[in-house]
Design a protein around this motif. Structure first.
Motif, mmCIF file in Angstrom:
data_model
loop_
_atom_site.group_PDB
_atom_site.id
_atom_site.type_symbol
_atom_site.label_atom_id
_atom_site.label_comp_id
_atom_site.label_asym_id
_atom_site.label_seq_id
_atom_site.Cartn_x
_atom_site.Cartn_y
_atom_site.Cartn_z
ATOM 1 N N UNK A 89 22.893 26.201 -3.550
ATOM 2 C CA UNK A 89 22.763 25.442 -4.803
ATOM 3 C C UNK A 89 22.833 26.435 -5.958
ATOM 4 N N UNK A 91 21.792 27.078 -9.746
ATOM 5 C CA UNK A 91 20.998 26.645 -10.906
ATOM 6 C C UNK A 91 21.453 27.515 -12.073
ATOM 7 N N UNK A 124 27.051 15.682 -5.459
ATOM 8 C CA UNK A 124 26.107 15.879 -6.548
ATOM 9 C C UNK A 124 24.884 16.610 -6.004
ATOM 10 N N UNK A 128 23.171 22.539 -10.775
ATOM 11 C CA UNK A 128 22.382 21.949 -11.859
ATOM 12 C C UNK A 128 22.519 22.835 -13.088
ATOM 13 N N UNK A 129 23.037 22.270 -14.159
ATOM 14 C CA UNK A 129 23.187 23.033 -15.396
ATOM 15 C C UNK A 129 21.982 22.770 -16.298
ATOM 16 N N UNK B 133 19.484 18.599 -19.095
ATOM 17 C CA UNK B 133 20.088 17.328 -19.504
ATOM 18 C C UNK B 133 20.643 16.558 -18.305
ATOM 19 N N UNK B 140 17.907 16.473 -10.751
ATOM 20 C CA UNK B 140 18.046 17.325 -11.930
ATOM 21 C C UNK B 140 17.745 18.793 -11.650
ATOM 22 N N UNK B 141 17.054 19.058 -10.538
ATOM 23 C CA UNK B 141 16.602 20.427 -10.242
ATOM 24 C C UNK B 141 16.828 20.744 -8.762
ATOM 25 N N UNK B 142 16.868 22.026 -8.430
ATOM 26 C CA UNK B 142 16.950 22.417 -7.015
ATOM 27 C C UNK B 142 15.688 21.961 -6.264
#
Lengths: 351, 351
Positions: A89, A91, A124, A128-129, B133, B140-142
């Motif tokens: 993943x 980040x 998806x 994660x941005x 965002x 939204x997060x790892x």
């Protein structure tokens, strides 16, 4: 002058926006790709983490802001494909000053994730941005948080103008001192934020003597002309220079070695023409200054916030850019000197 | 209707901005403070971490966006003061949809950090504000990234309009089904992102039968009037309702229990008047509808992006808000029904 309160790339997506005038910066990111991939390979193979946390320092806005993230994903995909492993993943933290236009970047995220899915087959949740607004001359993350730091076209910006030097002779010393202080702080803070074995890939302008190192040079010539013609009152200028310093390669090495947190893994140089991305069309062919105007839009997208704050008068700023297109054509482009000299460095945090 | 592509609180700092019309939401955050402090205390005392990572889901823009972060710092200061320990570093993530106005929040960060220093004596580096965002109806997060999740006044928003129900009788079922699906997804994704023992404090509107649960009720009355007067063509409306559902308390409990990732630690309710923060002045005293206009500005700051997309005509939107001020005064405020009924829940991730 508080550079950090003023400086930001032109926001939005208009004619003078950074989003539409940043092909030279894009090219620098593209040129750094092979070293980025090598560095990520070394990082990943040192423990095969499930998640890699990266930060792009001075990401700016526009399409370039997400390009390093895309390239990191692309690199990790290739690396993991070779190793027959599931990619970690990613980040990815975007950093820039709080005045930067993050909104436009965020609005492009849904299509970025969609491209990841259609072009790379990523589900998806593979990336994660996030954003970390603030100055990279200060701390931005908790200790031991990051695996990887990236920065392109940002570290030649100084945190403040050097104190006015005593004489012309001292100017270089004053600028180098400010750069030394800023870049040392950058290295120290990043080493606190990086995990053990963490890595950095940095691209910044350097001084190669022949090329005009930054468009500040012709801009200053224009301003001097306008002062001598009485169009600008010198006493009203908030500064007679720009907070940019393109160091010599040896100066950069010296600061890294003295600061002491990082080993230099690799160091390369490359050039990007100021005309990168310029396409001469028939209408422009009739205009001797078409190339100069192209460069001007790029320079304006980056420097307008700063120039406005220095001059304090929109009409003067317009006139400076009008003359800049001519000056840059005659003095720089015609002499073949219009190229950004980029220094590309790969660093590893010492154990 | 793709709610997530449309919905955002009004940006900037103008008359109808969320920044200037969000006192009821502020009050809900203030009312949740004691439970927030208790929850952070339990979290912190379970291992005394050096760094606590929190996320505020649906932070919106304006001054409220940083308030939960401030309250978390305040709570941790008190807790650590009692224990005679150095407070942990707070890594605070602001989340909202990509169309939200993050720029305005980021611009206020330098003064936020400055206040931390002057009012709380915090050195720089005790708190890092970041942004994530995206929709909280997705990841939204790892995995195992967060210690703590906060959300105020956001979870009653649905990710999409329920499918058009067969009959009036089915409307409640259609809305509840959509809420169940959205809230279950929220719980599942947060449980993946939270570390073991992680906690959440959630505030959302609930249905208490007496109070008008959301300003959608009088807004719909206005729209119905305008349809019957021929001012709005019903066929042109993209939806005849709003993507909001204020559930009954038992429905919320049911979803949490069936989803299964969290234990309910505590559950409270409180009310916030729609007139929270309203100050009657002499000029407004002459205007019977001053209170209604005040409520209208609040409602508009939240719902304008959505209403514009439903109606597709600015003049109609203006007229709806003009009539809303009257309708809300006569039908809601005069009857003492204008209060947000808030449900406050403290959750702990199951082992």
């Amino acid at each position: 002058m508080e550079v950090e309160q003023i400086l930001h790339m032109n926001g939005g997506e208009g004619e003078n926006s950074y989003a539409n005038n940043s092909l030279t910066q894009k090219e620098a990111i593209v040129k750094a790709k092979p070293l980025l991939e090598q560095s990520l390979n070394d990082l990943y193979c040192n423990g095969f983490p499930d998640c890699i946390t990266v930060a792009d320092m001075g990401c700016s806005s526009g399409p370039n802001a997400l390009l390093p993230t895309w390239e990191a994903i692309d690199s990790l995909d290739k690396i993991c494909n070779r190793l027959n492993r599931k990619p970690p993943v990613l980040h990815s933290f975007l950093n820039d000053l709080p005045g930067s236009d993050f909104n436009t970047v965020f609005k492009s995220l849904p299509s970025f994730y969609e491209r990841l899915r259609t072009e790379k087959g990523h589900e998806f949740g593979s990336c994660f941005v996030a954003a970390a607004p603030g100055s990279f001359h200060a701390r931005l993350f908790p200790p031991n948080f990051l695996d990887f730091v990236y920065s392109s076209n940002a570290l030649h910006w100084l945190s403040q103008m050097p104190k006015e030097p005593m004489s012309e002779f001292d100017i270089h010393r004053a600028y180098f001192d400010q750069f030394k202080s800023d870049f040392s702080a950058f290295l120290k803070f990043r080493s606190e934020e990086l995990k053990c074995g963490g890595r950095m890939i940095l691209t910044l302008l350097y001084n190669d003597s022949f090329h005009a190192t930054s468009p500040g040079e012709p801009a200053l010539l224009v301003i001097k002309d306008m002062i001598s013609e009485g169009l600008i009152e010198e006493s009203k200028l908030k500064s007679s220079n720009f907070p940019i310093y393109a160091p010599y390669v040896d100066e950069v090495k010296q600061v890294i070695e003295r600061e002491g947190s990082f080993d230099i893994h690799q160091l390369e140089t490359f050039h990007v023409s100021w005309l990168e991305g310029f396409v001469e069309n028939d209408n422009e062919g009739l205009d001797k200054y078409a190339r100069g105007k192209y460069v001007t839009r790029h320079v304006r997208a980056v420097g307008e916030s700063l120039l406005s704050s220095i001059c304090g008068d929109d009409a003067i700023v317009e006139e400076i850019y009008r003359r800049f297109a001519i000056k840059v054509t005659d003095e720089i482009l015609e002499k073949g000197r219009g190229a950004f000299a980029n220094l590309l460095i790969s660093l590893v945090k010492k154990l």
